[in-house]
Design a protein around this motif. Structure first.
Motif, PDB file in Angstrom:
ATOM      1  N   GLN A 116       1.047   5.267  -6.781  1.00 25.62           N
ATOM      2  CA  GLN A 116       2.221   5.770  -7.484  1.00 25.62           C
ATOM      3  C   GLN A 116       3.322   6.200  -6.518  1.00 25.62           C
ATOM      4  O   GLN A 116       4.503   6.190  -6.859  1.00 25.62           O
ATOM      5  CB  GLN A 116       1.844   6.956  -8.383  1.00 25.62           C
ATOM      6  CG  GLN A 116       0.844   6.617  -9.480  1.00 25.62           C
ATOM      7  CD  GLN A 116      -0.584   6.921  -9.082  1.00 25.62           C
ATOM      8  OE1 GLN A 116      -0.954   6.724  -7.926  1.00 25.62           O
ATOM      9  NE2 GLN A 116      -1.390   7.404 -10.023  1.00 25.62           N
ATOM     10  N   HIS A 117       2.918   6.587  -5.314  1.00 25.96           N
ATOM     11  CA  HIS A 117       3.893   7.080  -4.335  1.00 25.96           C
ATOM     12  C   HIS A 117       4.699   5.963  -3.685  1.00 25.96           C
ATOM     13  O   HIS A 117       5.748   6.226  -3.089  1.00 25.96           O
ATOM     14  CB  HIS A 117       3.163   7.850  -3.236  1.00 25.96           C
ATOM     15  CG  HIS A 117       2.177   7.004  -2.470  1.00 25.96           C
ATOM     16  ND1 HIS A 117       0.974   6.604  -3.012  1.00 25.96           N
ATOM     17  CD2 HIS A 117       2.226   6.462  -1.222  1.00 25.96           C
ATOM     18  CE1 HIS A 117       0.322   5.860  -2.127  1.00 25.96           C
ATOM     19  NE2 HIS A 117       1.061   5.759  -1.036  1.00 25.96           N
ATOM     20  N   LEU A 135       0.114   0.548 -10.509  1.00 32.01           N
ATOM     21  CA  LEU A 135       0.275   1.617  -9.529  1.00 32.01           C
ATOM     22  C   LEU A 135      -0.785   2.694  -9.717  1.00 32.01           C
ATOM     23  O   LEU A 135      -1.344   3.214  -8.751  1.00 32.01           O
ATOM     24  CB  LEU A 135       1.671   2.236  -9.649  1.00 32.01           C
ATOM     25  CG  LEU A 135       2.854   1.353  -9.241  1.00 32.01           C
ATOM     26  CD1 LEU A 135       4.166   2.061  -9.569  1.00 32.01           C
ATOM     27  CD2 LEU A 135       2.795   1.006  -7.763  1.00 32.01           C
ATOM     28  N   SER A 136      -1.068   3.031 -10.962  1.00 36.37           N
ATOM     29  CA  SER A 136      -2.044   4.066 -11.259  1.00 36.37           C
ATOM     30  C   SER A 136      -3.457   3.619 -10.900  1.00 36.37           C
ATOM     31  O   SER A 136      -4.224   4.368 -10.299  1.00 36.37           O
ATOM     32  CB  SER A 136      -1.977   4.437 -12.740  1.00 36.37           C
ATOM     33  OG  SER A 136      -2.932   5.412 -13.064  1.00 36.37           O
ATOM     34  N   TYR A 158      -3.883   3.666  -7.178  1.00 37.23           N
ATOM     35  CA  TYR A 158      -3.491   4.942  -6.558  1.00 37.23           C
ATOM     36  C   TYR A 158      -2.288   4.784  -5.633  1.00 37.23           C
ATOM     37  O   TYR A 158      -2.232   5.333  -4.544  1.00 37.23           O
ATOM     38  CB  TYR A 158      -4.675   5.535  -5.778  1.00 37.23           C
ATOM     39  CG  TYR A 158      -5.906   5.739  -6.615  1.00 37.23           C
ATOM     40  CD1 TYR A 158      -6.012   6.823  -7.481  1.00 37.23           C
ATOM     41  CD2 TYR A 158      -6.958   4.826  -6.567  1.00 37.23           C
ATOM     42  CE1 TYR A 158      -7.138   7.012  -8.271  1.00 37.23           C
ATOM     43  CE2 TYR A 158      -8.086   4.994  -7.355  1.00 37.23           C
ATOM     44  CZ  TYR A 158      -8.174   6.085  -8.213  1.00 37.23           C
ATOM     45  OH  TYR A 158      -9.290   6.256  -8.996  1.00 37.23           O
ATOM     46  N   LYS A 172       3.566   0.399 -13.908  1.00 36.09           N
ATOM     47  CA  LYS A 172       2.971   1.729 -13.801  1.00 36.09           C
ATOM     48  C   LYS A 172       1.441   1.682 -13.873  1.00 36.09           C
ATOM     49  O   LYS A 172       0.761   2.420 -13.155  1.00 36.09           O
ATOM     50  CB  LYS A 172       3.525   2.634 -14.893  1.00 36.09           C
ATOM     51  CG  LYS A 172       4.996   2.964 -14.730  1.00 36.09           C
ATOM     52  CD  LYS A 172       5.492   3.877 -15.851  1.00 36.09           C
ATOM     53  CE  LYS A 172       6.963   4.220 -15.693  1.00 36.09           C
ATOM     54  NZ  LYS A 172       7.460   5.083 -16.788  1.00 36.09           N
TER      55      LYS A 172
END
Length: 204
Positions: free
Chosen positions: A26-27, A20-21, A24, A17
């Protein structure tokens, strides 16, 4: 499954996570999960389930026992991979592209590592995290650097389904010639330099 005594070996795709954050993205796992659950094609990898904890997201997929196509290609002589087999693998991939494009989905991440061989010898196309629903053109620069089409590199031109067919052509070249058509010569390789250095490949 807690509700049964069935045990099976699966592939666990782990997304951190924090990474991913920070990037950018996360999708990415959510998009991939949604697409795989909606697809119905024998040469597309499926998703069996998903879960998360405090640090990671997890996607569960079947184990494709043949491993990645890249491994087979790099050891083609040892495994006895013939031109007829390579043609068959290419046909499997082309079938998936036709199916996805029929739903206005472009893959945008096609390369040998995104292709797995199942227990029956068929190709399974994976890595749908960069896939996108596109009816005309999109402008996001993403994908494997050696497989990017010129339209993707020239940001103001945009690209459509043809980007997948460009990548497919590079894949076929890689399978039959034994090396990538546009391999970077150094780690300092830049997208713009790559575009300027594109050449017509001779018959040799």
């Amino acid at each position: 499954h807690r509700s049964s005594s069935e045990h099976r070996v699966v592939t666990l795709n782990i997304y951190h996570k924090a990474v991913l954050s920070e990037t950018y993205q996360q999708h990415i796992p959510l998009r991939e999960k949604g697409l795989l659950e909606s697809f119905d094609h024998p040469f597309v990898s499926t998703v069996l389930g998903s879960f998360s904890d405090r640090n990671c997201l997890y996607l569960i997929s079947p184990v494709e026992t043949g491993g990645p196509l890249s491994h087979l290609l790099h050891n083609a002589l040892s495994y006895g991979i013939t031109d007829k087999m390579k043609t068959f693998y290419a046909a499997c991939v082309l079938s998936v592209l036709k199916y996805a494009h029929g739903q206005n989905i472009i893959h945008r991440g096609l390369h040998p590592d995104s292709l797995l061989i199942d227990e029956k010898g068929y190709v399974k196309v994976t890595d749908w995290g960069f896939a996108k629903h596109v009816t005309d053109r999109t402008y996001t620069l993403c994908g494997h650097v050696e497989y990017l089409c010129p339209e993707a590199i020239v940001h103001d031109s945009g690209y459509g389904k043809g980007a997948d067919y460009w990548a497919f052509g590079v894949l076929v070249y890689d399978m039959f010639v034994g090396r990538s058509a546009f391999a970077p010569s150094s780690l300092d390789f830049k997208y713009d330099a790559k575009f300027e250095e594109r050449v017509v490949i001779s018959s040799g």
